[in-house]
Design a protein around this motif. Sequence first.
Motif, PDB file in Angstrom:
ATOM      1  N   LEU A  62       2.106  -6.630  -7.326  1.00  0.00           N
ATOM      2  CA  LEU A  62       3.047  -6.976  -6.252  1.00  0.00           C
ATOM      3  C   LEU A  62       3.902  -5.787  -5.833  1.00  0.00           C
ATOM      4  O   LEU A  62       4.514  -5.804  -4.772  1.00  0.00           O
ATOM      5  N   GLY A  63       3.916  -4.764  -6.658  1.00  0.00           N
ATOM      6  CA  GLY A  63       4.672  -3.564  -6.326  1.00  0.00           C
ATOM      7  C   GLY A  63       4.889  -2.698  -7.543  1.00  0.00           C
ATOM      8  O   GLY A  63       5.589  -3.092  -8.468  1.00  0.00           O
ATOM      9  N   THR A  64       4.266  -1.540  -7.557  1.00  0.00           N
ATOM     10  CA  THR A  64       4.434  -0.579  -8.633  1.00  0.00           C
ATOM     11  C   THR A  64       5.010   0.694  -8.040  1.00  0.00           C
ATOM     12  O   THR A  64       4.364   1.347  -7.226  1.00  0.00           O
ATOM     13  N   GLU A  65       6.230   1.016  -8.430  1.00  0.00           N
ATOM     14  CA  GLU A  65       6.867   2.244  -7.954  1.00  0.00           C
ATOM     15  C   GLU A  65       6.472   3.395  -8.858  1.00  0.00           C
ATOM     16  O   GLU A  65       6.395   3.242 -10.074  1.00  0.00           O
ATOM     17  N   LEU A  66       6.233   4.545  -8.226  1.00  0.00           N
ATOM     18  CA  LEU A  66       5.907   5.743  -8.984  1.00  0.00           C
ATOM     19  C   LEU A  66       6.979   6.794  -8.775  1.00  0.00           C
ATOM     20  O   LEU A  66       7.521   6.918  -7.676  1.00  0.00           O
ATOM     21  N   PRO A  67       7.278   7.582  -9.810  1.00  0.00           N
ATOM     22  CA  PRO A  67       8.239   8.668  -9.665  1.00  0.00           C
ATOM     23  C   PRO A  67       7.567   9.859  -8.991  1.00  0.00           C
ATOM     24  O   PRO A  67       7.322  10.898  -9.594  1.00  0.00           O
ATOM     25  N   LEU A  68       7.249   9.688  -7.743  1.00  0.00           N
ATOM     26  CA  LEU A  68       6.438  10.651  -7.011  1.00  0.00           C
ATOM     27  C   LEU A  68       7.077  10.897  -5.656  1.00  0.00           C
ATOM     28  O   LEU A  68       7.421   9.956  -4.946  1.00  0.00           O
ATOM     29  N   ARG A  69       7.227  12.130  -5.283  1.00  0.00           N
ATOM     30  CA  ARG A  69       7.792  12.486  -3.979  1.00  0.00           C
ATOM     31  C   ARG A  69       6.631  12.851  -3.052  1.00  0.00           C
ATOM     32  O   ARG A  69       5.992  13.888  -3.219  1.00  0.00           O
ATOM     33  N   LEU A  70       6.351  11.977  -2.084  1.00  0.00           N
ATOM     34  CA  LEU A  70       5.289  12.228  -1.116  1.00  0.00           C
ATOM     35  C   LEU A  70       5.870  12.964   0.089  1.00  0.00           C
ATOM     36  O   LEU A  70       6.961  12.633   0.554  1.00  0.00           O
ATOM     37  N   GLN A  71       5.153  13.938   0.580  1.00  0.00           N
ATOM     38  CA  GLN A  71       5.593  14.716   1.731  1.00  0.00           C
ATOM     39  C   GLN A  71       5.240  13.978   3.021  1.00  0.00           C
ATOM     40  O   GLN A  71       4.157  13.407   3.138  1.00  0.00           O
ATOM     41  N   PRO A  72       6.157  13.976   4.007  1.00  0.00           N
ATOM     42  CA  PRO A  72       5.835  13.317   5.276  1.00  0.00           C
ATOM     43  C   PRO A  72       4.709  14.057   5.998  1.00  0.00           C
ATOM     44  O   PRO A  72       4.489  15.241   5.780  1.00  0.00           O
ATOM     45  N   ARG A  73       4.003  13.309   6.828  1.00  0.00           N
ATOM     46  CA  ARG A  73       2.887  13.844   7.621  1.00  0.00           C
ATOM     47  C   ARG A  73       1.827  14.543   6.771  1.00  0.00           C
ATOM     48  O   ARG A  73       1.255  15.543   7.165  1.00  0.00           O
ATOM     49  N   THR A  74       1.609  14.014   5.593  1.00  0.00           N
ATOM     50  CA  THR A  74       0.592  14.548   4.677  1.00  0.00           C
ATOM     51  C   THR A  74      -0.307  13.393   4.265  1.00  0.00           C
ATOM     52  O   THR A  74       0.161  12.319   3.926  1.00  0.00           O
ATOM     53  N   ARG A  75      -1.609  13.615   4.313  1.00  0.00           N
ATOM     54  CA  ARG A  75      -2.564  12.557   3.966  1.00  0.00           C
ATOM     55  C   ARG A  75      -2.847  12.567   2.468  1.00  0.00           C
ATOM     56  O   ARG A  75      -3.310  13.556   1.912  1.00  0.00           O
ATOM     57  N   TYR A  76      -2.537  11.450   1.843  1.00  0.00           N
ATOM     58  CA  TYR A  76      -2.835  11.233   0.433  1.00  0.00           C
ATOM     59  C   TYR A  76      -3.879  10.134   0.343  1.00  0.00           C
ATOM     60  O   TYR A  76      -4.046   9.330   1.254  1.00  0.00           O
ATOM     61  N   ARG A  77      -4.558  10.091  -0.771  1.00  0.00           N
ATOM     62  CA  ARG A  77      -5.517   9.024  -1.034  1.00  0.00           C
ATOM     63  C   ARG A  77      -5.162   8.464  -2.402  1.00  0.00           C
ATOM     64  O   ARG A  77      -4.739   9.192  -3.294  1.00  0.00           O
ATOM     65  N   TRP A  78      -5.301   7.149  -2.552  1.00  0.00           N
ATOM     66  CA  TRP A  78      -5.051   6.582  -3.863  1.00  0.00           C
ATOM     67  C   TRP A  78      -6.158   5.641  -4.256  1.00  0.00           C
ATOM     68  O   TRP A  78      -6.857   5.081  -3.414  1.00  0.00           O
ATOM     69  N   GLN A  79      -6.339   5.506  -5.546  1.00  0.00           N
ATOM     70  CA  GLN A  79      -7.452   4.732  -6.087  1.00  0.00           C
ATOM     71  C   GLN A  79      -6.932   3.804  -7.176  1.00  0.00           C
ATOM     72  O   GLN A  79      -6.134   4.200  -8.009  1.00  0.00           O
ATOM     73  N   MET A  80      -7.382   2.565  -7.110  1.00  0.00           N
ATOM     74  CA  MET A  80      -7.032   1.559  -8.114  1.00  0.00           C
ATOM     75  C   MET A  80      -8.259   1.171  -8.919  1.00  0.00           C
ATOM     76  O   MET A  80      -9.337   1.009  -8.363  1.00  0.00           O
ATOM     77  N   THR A  81      -8.065   1.022 -10.204  1.00  0.00           N
ATOM     78  CA  THR A  81      -9.068   0.438 -11.073  1.00  0.00           C
ATOM     79  C   THR A  81      -8.356  -0.686 -11.824  1.00  0.00           C
ATOM     80  O   THR A  81      -7.263  -0.484 -12.343  1.00  0.00           O
ATOM     81  N   VAL A  82      -8.963  -1.876 -11.823  1.00  0.00           N
ATOM     82  CA  VAL A  82      -8.328  -3.044 -12.433  1.00  0.00           C
ATOM     83  C   VAL A  82      -9.298  -3.704 -13.395  1.00  0.00           C
ATOM     84  O   VAL A  82     -10.487  -3.818 -13.110  1.00  0.00           O
ATOM     85  N   TRP A  83      -8.766  -4.147 -14.537  1.00  0.00           N
ATOM     86  CA  TRP A  83      -9.531  -4.905 -15.523  1.00  0.00           C
ATOM     87  C   TRP A  83      -8.924  -6.289 -15.640  1.00  0.00           C
ATOM     88  O   TRP A  83      -7.705  -6.434 -15.704  1.00  0.00           O
ATOM     89  N   GLY A  84      -9.771  -7.302 -15.684  1.00  0.00           N
ATOM     90  CA  GLY A  84      -9.307  -8.678 -15.801  1.00  0.00           C
ATOM     91  C   GLY A  84      -9.240  -9.143 -17.238  1.00  0.00           C
ATOM     92  O   GLY A  84      -9.782  -8.501 -18.144  1.00  0.00           O
ATOM     93  N   ASP A  85      -8.617 -10.285 -17.459  1.00  0.00           N
ATOM     94  CA  ASP A  85      -8.459 -10.819 -18.807  1.00  0.00           C
ATOM     95  C   ASP A  85      -9.761 -11.363 -19.403  1.00  0.00           C
ATOM     96  O   ASP A  85      -9.808 -11.659 -20.590  1.00  0.00           O
ATOM     97  N   LYS A  86     -10.801 -11.457 -18.594  1.00  0.00           N
ATOM     98  CA  LYS A  86     -12.105 -11.900 -19.116  1.00  0.00           C
ATOM     99  C   LYS A  86     -13.138 -10.781 -19.125  1.00  0.00           C
ATOM    100  O   LYS A  86     -14.338 -11.017 -19.147  1.00  0.00           O
ATOM    101  N   GLY A  87     -12.647  -9.533 -19.057  1.00  0.00           N
ATOM    102  CA  GLY A  87     -13.530  -8.395 -19.213  1.00  0.00           C
ATOM    103  C   GLY A  87     -14.152  -7.828 -17.960  1.00  0.00           C
ATOM    104  O   GLY A  87     -14.901  -6.871 -18.035  1.00  0.00           O
ATOM    105  N   ASP A  88     -13.902  -8.416 -16.796  1.00  0.00           N
ATOM    106  CA  ASP A  88     -14.491  -7.854 -15.577  1.00  0.00           C
ATOM    107  C   ASP A  88     -13.565  -6.842 -14.943  1.00  0.00           C
ATOM    108  O   ASP A  88     -12.448  -6.630 -15.355  1.00  0.00           O
TER     109      ASP A  88
END
Length: 88
Positions: A62-88
């Motif tokens: 729902l919302g994870t804040e990171l201690p990260l300073r992103l520069q304006p007008r700069t393209r970043y990419r982010w990637q999520m990997t998630v594991w479920g409680d049943k192993g998937d």
Amino acid sequence: MQISHLSVNHLRSPLGYDLREPSFSWIVGESVSERQEKARLQVFLGSDCIYDTGISASLDSLGTELPLRLQPRTRYRWQMTVWGDKGD
């Protein structure tokens, strides 16, 4: 397991914004699991990983804040990997 609705500060394409304290959110669906057990969030600038949470049970979709300073007008990419409680 499908991860969708990826957003930063509730914006789907926040290019050009000055995001001093970015908050990342996502939705997990199409899974046999009932809840997210652990996740990993990585932020990239070009091909360089500039932030990696590692595998953690404390990342909140729902919302994870990171201690990260992103520069304006700069393209970043982010990637999520998630594991479920049943192993998937």
